[in-house]
Design a protein around this motif. Structure first.
Motif, PDB file in Angstrom:
ATOM      1  N   VAL A 194       0.846  -1.199   0.000  1.00  0.00           N
ATOM      2  CA  VAL A 194       0.000   0.000   0.000  1.00  0.00           C
ATOM      3  C   VAL A 194       0.882   1.251   0.000  1.00  0.00           C
ATOM      4  CG1 VAL A 194      -1.621   1.382   1.356  1.00  0.00           C
ATOM      5  CG2 VAL A 194      -1.997  -1.070   1.099  1.00  0.00           C
ATOM      6  N   GLY A 195       1.930   1.247   0.832  1.00  0.00           N
ATOM      7  CA  GLY A 195       2.828   2.395   0.899  1.00  0.00           C
ATOM      8  C   GLY A 195       3.597   2.631  -0.385  1.00  0.00           C
ATOM      9  N   CYS A 196       3.847   1.566  -1.139  1.00  0.00           N
ATOM     10  CA  CYS A 196       4.630   1.671  -2.373  1.00  0.00           C
ATOM     11  C   CYS A 196       3.772   2.042  -3.583  1.00  0.00           C
ATOM     12  CB  CYS A 196       5.355   0.357  -2.652  1.00  0.00           C
ATOM     13  SG  CYS A 196       6.565  -0.102  -1.389  1.00  0.00           S
ATOM     14  N   ALA A 197       2.460   2.100  -3.400  1.00  0.00           N
ATOM     15  CA  ALA A 197       1.560   2.446  -4.500  1.00  0.00           C
ATOM     16  C   ALA A 197       1.618   3.948  -4.789  1.00  0.00           C
ATOM     17  CB  ALA A 197       0.130   2.027  -4.154  1.00  0.00           C
ATOM     18  N   PRO A 198       1.199   4.360  -5.977  1.00  0.00           N
ATOM     19  CA  PRO A 198       1.159   5.801  -6.288  1.00  0.00           C
ATOM     20  C   PRO A 198      -0.008   6.481  -5.579  1.00  0.00           C
ATOM     21  CG  PRO A 198       0.262   4.521  -8.101  1.00  0.00           C
ATOM     22  CD  PRO A 198       0.802   3.522  -7.110  1.00  0.00           C
ATOM     23  N   GLY A 199      -0.197   7.766  -5.861  1.00  0.00           N
ATOM     24  CA  GLY A 199      -1.244   8.539  -5.216  1.00  0.00           C
ATOM     25  C   GLY A 199      -2.627   8.027  -5.535  1.00  0.00           C
ATOM     26  N   GLY A 200      -3.570   8.242  -4.610  1.00  0.00           N
ATOM     27  CA  GLY A 200      -4.932   7.751  -4.769  1.00  0.00           C
ATOM     28  C   GLY A 200      -5.718   8.523  -5.813  1.00  0.00           C
ATOM     29  N   THR A 201      -6.662   7.831  -6.442  1.00  0.00           N
ATOM     30  CA  THR A 201      -7.432   8.447  -7.519  1.00  0.00           C
ATOM     31  C   THR A 201      -8.407   9.505  -7.024  1.00  0.00           C
ATOM     32  OG1 THR A 201      -9.004   6.610  -7.374  1.00  0.00           O
ATOM     33  CG2 THR A 201      -7.261   6.412  -9.001  1.00  0.00           C
ATOM     34  N   ALA A 240      -1.003  17.150 -11.093  1.00  0.00           N
ATOM     35  CA  ALA A 240       0.353  16.847 -11.562  1.00  0.00           C
ATOM     36  C   ALA A 240       1.000  15.756 -10.715  1.00  0.00           C
ATOM     37  CB  ALA A 240       1.203  18.115 -11.541  1.00  0.00           C
ATOM     38  N   MET A 241       0.859  15.851  -9.386  1.00  0.00           N
ATOM     39  CA  MET A 241       1.475  14.844  -8.508  1.00  0.00           C
ATOM     40  C   MET A 241       0.852  13.467  -8.720  1.00  0.00           C
ATOM     41  SD  MET A 241       2.191  16.648  -4.811  1.00  0.00           S
ATOM     42  CE  MET A 241       2.605  15.031  -4.149  1.00  0.00           C
ATOM     43  N   THR A 242      -0.474  13.414  -8.801  1.00  0.00           N
ATOM     44  CA  THR A 242      -1.141  12.134  -9.028  1.00  0.00           C
ATOM     45  C   THR A 242      -0.703  11.520 -10.351  1.00  0.00           C
ATOM     46  OG1 THR A 242      -3.086  12.854  -7.782  1.00  0.00           O
ATOM     47  CG2 THR A 242      -3.367  10.968  -9.229  1.00  0.00           C
ATOM     48  N   THR A 259      -2.169  20.126  -0.327  1.00  0.00           N
ATOM     49  CA  THR A 259      -2.163  19.183  -1.446  1.00  0.00           C
ATOM     50  C   THR A 259      -1.112  18.099  -1.255  1.00  0.00           C
ATOM     51  OG1 THR A 259      -3.060  20.735  -3.056  1.00  0.00           O
ATOM     52  CG2 THR A 259      -1.689  18.965  -3.916  1.00  0.00           C
ATOM     53  N   VAL A 260       0.092  18.481  -0.852  1.00  0.00           N
ATOM     54  CA  VAL A 260       1.145  17.491  -0.633  1.00  0.00           C
ATOM     55  C   VAL A 260       0.726  16.527   0.475  1.00  0.00           C
ATOM     56  CG1 VAL A 260       3.544  17.142   0.096  1.00  0.00           C
ATOM     57  CG2 VAL A 260       2.978  19.001  -1.475  1.00  0.00           C
ATOM     58  N   SER A 261       0.094  17.048   1.521  1.00  0.00           N
ATOM     59  CA  SER A 261      -0.398  16.197   2.597  1.00  0.00           C
ATOM     60  C   SER A 261      -1.365  15.149   2.078  1.00  0.00           C
ATOM     61  CB  SER A 261      -1.085  17.060   3.663  1.00  0.00           C
ATOM     62  OG  SER A 261      -1.745  16.258   4.620  1.00  0.00           O
ATOM     63  N   VAL A 262      -2.343  15.591   1.295  1.00  0.00           N
ATOM     64  CA  VAL A 262      -3.353  14.682   0.760  1.00  0.00           C
ATOM     65  C   VAL A 262      -2.732  13.683  -0.200  1.00  0.00           C
ATOM     66  CG1 VAL A 262      -5.397  14.575  -0.726  1.00  0.00           C
ATOM     67  CG2 VAL A 262      -5.269  16.293   1.089  1.00  0.00           C
ATOM     68  N   GLU A 263      -1.856  14.160  -1.070  1.00  0.00           N
ATOM     69  CA  GLU A 263      -1.244  13.274  -2.070  1.00  0.00           C
ATOM     70  C   GLU A 263      -0.351  12.215  -1.421  1.00  0.00           C
ATOM     71  OE1 GLU A 263      -1.679  13.009  -5.314  1.00  0.00           O
ATOM     72  OE2 GLU A 263      -3.188  14.592  -5.337  1.00  0.00           O
TER      73      GLU A 263
END
Length: 313
Positions: free
Chosen positions: A108-115, A133-135, A259-263
């Motif tokens: 889960v930690g290694c996955a990319p940002g959530g949709t 952009a981050m996602t 945004t960084v927090s959420v991402e």
């Protein structure tokens, strides 16, 4: 053509109802696992549908921010692939999770940002352009970093076929997203009419994935469900806190910090659950299923708090 207000309203409702639908799907899978056990082969196709839908929401100009102002994006994505994988490993060690659950929380930690992170950033009065952009960048980098980080951190618990996992991430994530991006570029007017429905497609698809995953690991859920929930709450909570702190270190404005927090705190846990089911065991997919519920609930709560607080700088 659908208005921006309609798209935002549908996304808002979908995010708020997301935990309810996921909980309903999880309960159905736990209490009536039999009908869903033969459906495990549908997990990856459902994830591909979600990623294709994400691609349909993107446009090529969305990536212009990376070129114009790369440092916030680069710093945020670096935090995404450092903070959450290491937190997942640390939580597994501290809580002494068994190998399957440890591998699952690390994945889960290694996955990319959530949709759903883009909508949550919007609700939190964050920087939407930075969120998109981050996602996008973290998702496009997932075929490289997700298998390598999983091999590094979860390899001590279970064998990890990083090469095969990378190919799966390309098939599940990269190809559908690029396909959606191209389809939107070619058929912009048609896609624009479909965009308001895309959050619901994602919600229903992930709910279906969670139902199948829970059905396959129902015994583990009843035996160690509280421990998995504790691991997920700690993992997600620290991710949100550290993500905000990294935004401060990078001297980003308040909207960008949110945004960084959420991402950082919100992961593509559906992808993690699918990969865990494919490469480890159904039990390893349980943290991803639980994370799918919790991070959307916590994201909605954090967004509501920040929205009331407003921007003070």
């Amino acid at each position: 053509m659908a208005s921006a207000d309609t798209e935002t309203r549908n996304s808002y409702i979908a995010v708020l109802l997301f935990p309810v639908l996921i909980l309903a799907g999880g309960a159905l899978g736990a209490l009536m696992p039999g009908p869903f056990l033969p459906l495990s082969g549908l997990i990856n196709p459902m994830l591909m549908v979600i990623m294709f839908g994400m691609g349909l929401t993107l446009t090529f100009p969305d990536f212009a921010l990376v070129a114009k102002n790369p440092w916030p994006v680069a710093g945020g994505v670096l935090a995404q692939f450092l903070v959450m994988p290491l937190l997942g490993w640390a939580v597994a060690v501290v809580l002494q999770l068994d190998p399957m659950l440890a591998a699952g929380i690390i994945l889960v930690g290694c996955a990319p940002g959530g949709t759903a992170s883009n909508v949550v950033s919007y609700l939190a009065r964050g920087d939407i352009a930075l969120s998109v952009a981050m996602t996008s960048v973290s998702t496009l980098l997932a075929p490289i970093f997700t298998p390598l980080l999983t091999l590094w951190l979860a390899g001590q618990y279970l064998p990890v076929d990083a090469g095969s996992m990378a190919l799966s991430v390309v098939q599940i994530v990269l190809i559908p997203i690029i396909g959606g991006l191209v389809v939107r570029a070619l058929f912009q007017k048609l896609v624009q009419r479909l965009v308001p429905a895309l959050p619901w497609v994602s919600v229903l698809a992930i709910a279906f994935v969670v139902t199948i995953v829970v059905a396959a690991s129902a015994q583990t859920l009843f035996a160690a469900g509280w421990l998995v929930l504790l691991a997920v709450v700690i993992h997600n909570g620290l991710g949100l806190l550290l993500g905000y702190g990294i935004g401060r270190v990078l001297r980003l404005p308040e909207a960008s910090r949110r945004t960084v927090s959420v991402e950082v705190g919100m992961q593509n846990s559906g992808l993690a659950a699918g990969l865990a089911k494919q490469y480890f065991a159904p039990e390893a997919a349980l943290p991803g299923a639980v994370f799918s519920v919790w991070h959307n609930l916590s994201g909605a709560l954090v967004a509501a708090y920040w929205r009331r607080k407003g921007i003070t700088e």
